[in-house]
Scaffold this active site. Structure first.
Site, PDB file in Angstrom:
ATOM      1  N   HIS A 123       0.874  -1.177   0.000  1.00  0.00           N
ATOM      2  CA  HIS A 123       0.000   0.000   0.000  1.00  0.00           C
ATOM      3  C   HIS A 123       0.918   1.236   0.000  1.00  0.00           C
ATOM      4  O   HIS A 123       2.029   1.179   0.520  1.00  0.00           O
ATOM      5  CB  HIS A 123      -0.831  -0.054   1.283  1.00  0.00           C
ATOM      6  CG  HIS A 123      -1.904   0.992   1.403  1.00  0.00           C
ATOM      7  ND1 HIS A 123      -1.637   2.301   1.712  1.00  0.00           N
ATOM      8  CD2 HIS A 123      -3.244   0.907   1.287  1.00  0.00           C
ATOM      9  CE1 HIS A 123      -2.771   2.982   1.773  1.00  0.00           C
ATOM     10  NE2 HIS A 123      -3.768   2.153   1.525  1.00  0.00           N
ATOM     11  N   ASP A 199       2.964  -4.697   7.787  1.00  0.00           N
ATOM     12  CA  ASP A 199       1.722  -3.946   7.637  1.00  0.00           C
ATOM     13  C   ASP A 199       0.582  -4.944   7.863  1.00  0.00           C
ATOM     14  O   ASP A 199       0.294  -5.766   7.000  1.00  0.00           O
ATOM     15  CB  ASP A 199       1.664  -3.318   6.239  1.00  0.00           C
ATOM     16  CG  ASP A 199       0.323  -2.648   5.953  1.00  0.00           C
ATOM     17  OD1 ASP A 199      -0.598  -2.753   6.791  1.00  0.00           O
ATOM     18  OD2 ASP A 199       0.195  -2.029   4.879  1.00  0.00           O
ATOM     19  N   LYS A 225     -10.494  -0.978  10.370  1.00  0.00           N
ATOM     20  CA  LYS A 225     -10.624  -2.156   9.502  1.00  0.00           C
ATOM     21  C   LYS A 225     -10.905  -3.412  10.323  1.00  0.00           C
ATOM     22  O   LYS A 225     -11.084  -4.502   9.776  1.00  0.00           O
ATOM     23  CB  LYS A 225      -9.356  -2.338   8.670  1.00  0.00           C
ATOM     24  CG  LYS A 225      -9.102  -1.214   7.661  1.00  0.00           C
ATOM     25  CD  LYS A 225      -8.053  -1.614   6.663  1.00  0.00           C
ATOM     26  CE  LYS A 225      -7.370  -0.453   5.976  1.00  0.00           C
ATOM     27  NZ  LYS A 225      -8.216   0.294   5.031  1.00  0.00           N
ATOM     28  N   CYS A 367      -4.786   2.552  -3.661  1.00  0.00           N
ATOM     29  CA  CYS A 367      -3.568   3.064  -3.025  1.00  0.00           C
ATOM     30  C   CYS A 367      -2.406   2.092  -3.192  1.00  0.00           C
ATOM     31  O   CYS A 367      -1.628   1.866  -2.254  1.00  0.00           O
ATOM     32  CB  CYS A 367      -3.798   3.371  -1.542  1.00  0.00           C
ATOM     33  SG  CYS A 367      -4.967   4.691  -1.286  1.00  0.00           S
TER      34      CYS A 367
END
Lengths: 409, 155
Positions: A123, A199, A225, A367
Site C-alpha cells: 500500500h 503492515d 478495519k 492506493c
C-alpha cells in the site's frame, strides 16, 4: 463456527437500505462496519467516564486513564503481545504507525550505505514514507517482485536482504488478497541481521495473528478495519526496539521533563503519543478486539475463506473468461479480497451499477499504484468480505454484475 | 433505476464505445496536455491545433471510465472548429452545469445558476452525472485538460 444471523444482527448499519434495497456491504478492506457493542462502549465512555487521561486525580480522570491504558491490553491480547503496556502505541491509523516507525527508527538507524526491502504489492502507506526518508538519508530501496499468481517472488530474497537493515512488508495484500508467508520472511530477515516490520492492516482483522509465533519485530494496523472506530491505529513493537526509538510527534504527554535547555521524553508507548490521545476510540478498539477474540480469528478466517471460495466459483460460473480476478486462485493462500475486471467495463462503471443494486464495492487503484502498474491495469473493482457477509451477498454481487455486463455489452 | 438510466444514456454509451476525434495530433505543431484524476487513475490526453483564433483541430487520447471518456469525446465534437472565445464559453457553460449539484450541499439555499441546456446540444446528455457527485470529476476531466491546454498554448 460463525452464527450468521447473530452476527448480522450485531451490526446496525446492515439494517440500512440504499435505493430502497437492503445494503450489501462489500468494502471491508477499505473500512469495516462496527458492531453495536463498540458504538455503545464509546457512547458509554462519553456519557459516564470522559476526562483527559494521565492528568487529573479525580474519579472520572482515573476511569478514563484506566480505560485508555486497559485498551493496550485488549488490543495486545488479540495479537499475542506479551507486554502490551510497553509494546502497544496508539496512533491515528496504519499510515501514521508506519510514518512513526519509518521516521523514528529509520531516521536514526539508517545511513546512506544501508538498504531497505519492501515489495511491489505494498500500500502507498508502506512506500511513500520510505521515499521521503530516502531523500533525506539516501539509503537503497529494494523491491520484492510479484509473480503472475499475485504472490511474492522470494527466489532472490537472500540477495535482496544482504546488507539490508529492515524488511517492511504487508501480511495480506489489500488488492490481491494474497497472504504472505510472514514467519518465513521474518526468519529470512533475522538471518541477515535485519528487522521486520509488518503492515497488518488487512491481516489482523481477518487472520489469526500471533506476533511471537511469527517472530516479527513491529506491526502496524488500524482500528477501523477491525470492527472498531476510525481515528485510532496501532503500532506494536518489541520492547527493546521501542525503547531505542526516539520520539516522532512531540509536545505534551510524551515527556518526562521539559526545561529551558531541553526535554526528556517519557518511557514506553507514551513517548510516541503526543497530545490528548483518541480516548473514546481506544475504548472502541478495545471492545472491537474483545469481540473479535470472542468470535475467534480461526472461525472468522474459516467463514471468510469459505465465502471467498463460494464467491469466486459463482463469479467464474457466471462470467467465465470475461472475468479477470487478480491474485491467487487458491483460497488457502488469499483472504476475502477480490479485485477484478469484467470485460471492457471500467471499474468505475462497475461500481456505479453495483451501487444501484445497493452493492458497495470500491473501484480504483486501491492506493497501490506500483502493483497496478505491474498488473498492467489502471483500475480494478474490489469486493471485500467481513465476518458479517454471507453467500447471499456474493449472490447479490453476481446479479449486479450481470446488469453491468448487459449495459456495456 | 431511473437515475442510473439518466447517467448511462445511450448517447454516452455510444461515445464511450466509439469515441470521436480519437488519437493525438502531431506535437509540435499541436499543443499536447495530459490530465489525470489521481483518485481513480483516469487519464485524458488532449492535443489541440489553434490558428487564427480558432480551434482548428482537437484529438483525445487516454483511458478511463465511460463518463470521463464519453465526456471528452462529446467535448471534442462540441468545440472543434469554434473560435477560442466560443470554446471557452462552451467550457464555462458545461462546468456550470456540472457545478449545479453544489446547491444541494451545505445548509445554504442558493439557487443553482440556470444553464441553457439547448445551447449545449448533445452535451446535455451528461446532465445525469450531476446526480452522482463522485462522477463529476470524471465528466470534467477532459474539460479541465482542454482549459489547461488552451492556457498553455496562450490561446
Amino acid at each position: 463456527m460463525i452464527n450468521e444471523a447473530e452476527i448480522r444482527a450485531a451490526f446496525p448499519l446492515l439494517k440500512r437500505e440504499l435505493h430502497n434495497t437492503p445494503i450489501v456491504y462489500l468494502d471491508t478492506a477499505a473500512s469495516s462496519l462496527q458492531p453495536q457493542r463498540v458504538i455503545d462502549a464509546m457512547s458509554h465512555y462519553y456519557a459516564n467516564s470522559h476526562a483527559n487521561v494521565h492528568r487529573g486525580v479525580y474519579g472520572t480522570a482515573e476511569e478514563a486513564t484506566g480505560l485508555y491504558e486497559g485498551a493496550r491490553h485488549a488490543v495486545g491480547s488479540l495479537i499475542g503481545s506479551k507486554h502490551p503496556a510497553q509494546e502497544i502505541v496508539f496512533t491515528k491509523n496504519t499510515t501514521e504507525s508506519i510514518n512513526l516507525f519509518v521516521n523514528s527508527w529509520g531516521g536514526t538507524k539508517l545511513g546512506p550505505d544501508d538498504a531497505v526491502v519492501i515489495s511491489i504489492m505494498e500500500h502507498h502507506a508502506n512506500i511513500v514514507p520510505w521515499f521521503v526518508l530516502q531523500e533525506r538519508i539516501g539509503f537503497e530501496l529494494r523491491w520484492i517482485g510479484v509473480d503472475g499468481n499475485g504472490e511474492l517472488m522470494l527466489d532472490n530474497l537472500d540477495e535482496l536482504l544482504t546488507g539490508a537493515k529492515v524488511l517492511s512488508v504487508t501480511a495480506m495484500s489489500n488488492v490481491l488478497g494474497t497472504i504472505n508467508p510472514i514467519a518465513e520472511l521474518a526468519a529470512a530477515a533475522h538471518r541477515h541481521g535485519a528487522i521486520i516490520h509488518v503492515d497488518g492492516a488487512q491481516s489482523v482483522p481477518h487472520l489469526p495473528v500471533d506476533v511471537d509465533a511469527l517472530d516479527i519485530d513491529l506491526m502496524s494496523f488500524s482500528s477501523h478495519k477491525m470492527l472498531g472506530p476510525t481515528g485510532i491505529g496501532v503500532l506494536w513493537a518489541r520492547r527493546e526496539i521501542l525503547t531505542a526509538m526516539p520520539p516522532f510527534l512531540t509536545g505534551g504527554g510524551m515527556i518526562l521533563d521539559v526545561r529551558t535547555d531541553g526535554f526528556t521524553p517519557a518511557d514506553g508507548p507514551s513517548r510516541f503519543e503526543a497530545g490528548t490521545p483518541p480516548i473514546a476510540e481506544a475504548v472502541g478498539v478495545a471492545e472491537a478486539a474483545r469481540y473479535l477474540k470472542e468470535l475467534g480469528l480461526d472461525a472468522v478466517r474459516d467463514h471468510e475463506q469459505a465465502l471467498t471460495a463460494y464467491a469466486l466459483d459463482r463469479l467464474f460460473d457466471a462470467f467465465g473468461d470475461e472475468l479477470t480476478v487478480h491474485g491467487p486462485r487458491d483460497v488457502a493462500r488469499r483472504g476475502g479480497v477480490i479485485s477484478f475486471t469484467l470485460g471492457e467495463v471500467h471499474a468505475h462503471d462497475i461500481a456505479q451499477i453495483l451501487d444501484s443494486h445497493a452493492v458497495c464495492v470500491r473501484p480504483g487503484h486501491h492506493c497501490a499504484k506500483p502493483l497496478m502498474r505491474h498488473l498492467g491495469v489502471p483500475a480494478t473493482a474490489r469486493a471485500s468480505f467481513g465476518v458479517y457477509n454471507t453467500t447471499a451477498d456474493a449472490d447479490a454481487l453476481v446479479e449486479g454484475l450481470r446488469d453491468a455486463a448487459k449495459l456495456f455489452a | 433505476m431511473a437515475d442510473l438510466e439518466e447517467l448511462y444514456r445511450e448517447i454516452i454509451l455510444d461515445h464511450y464505445r466509439s469515441p470521436r476525434n480519437r488519437g493525438e495530433l502531431a506535437s509540435p505543431p499541436a499543443h499536447r496536455t495530459e490530465g489525470f484524476n489521481p483518485l481513480c487513475g483516469d487519464e485524458i490526453v488532449v492535443t489541440i491545433d489553434v490558428l487564427d483564433g480558432v480551434l482548428q483541430d482537437i484529438k483525445i487520447a487516454g483511458q478511463g471510465c465511460s463518463i470521463s471518456q464519453s465526456s471528452a469525446s462529446l467535448m471534442s465534437g462540441a468545440v472543434k472548429g469554434k473560435s477560442i472565445p466560443d470554446v471557452r464559453s462552451t467550457i464555462a457553460t458545461f462546468k456550470t452545469l456540472m457545478l449545479s449539484h453544489e446547491s444541494h450541499l451545505g445548509d445554504g439555499d442558493a439557487e443553482p445558476e440556470a444553464v441553457d441546456l439547448k445551447s449545449l446540444g448533445e452535451l446535455a446528455a451528461l446532465q445525469g452525472v450531476v446526480k452522482f457527485p463522485v462522477r463529476i470529476k470524471c465528466a470534467t476531466l477532459g474539460w479541465n485538460t482542454l482549459t489547461q491546454a488552451l492556457d498553455e498554448a496562450g490561446a
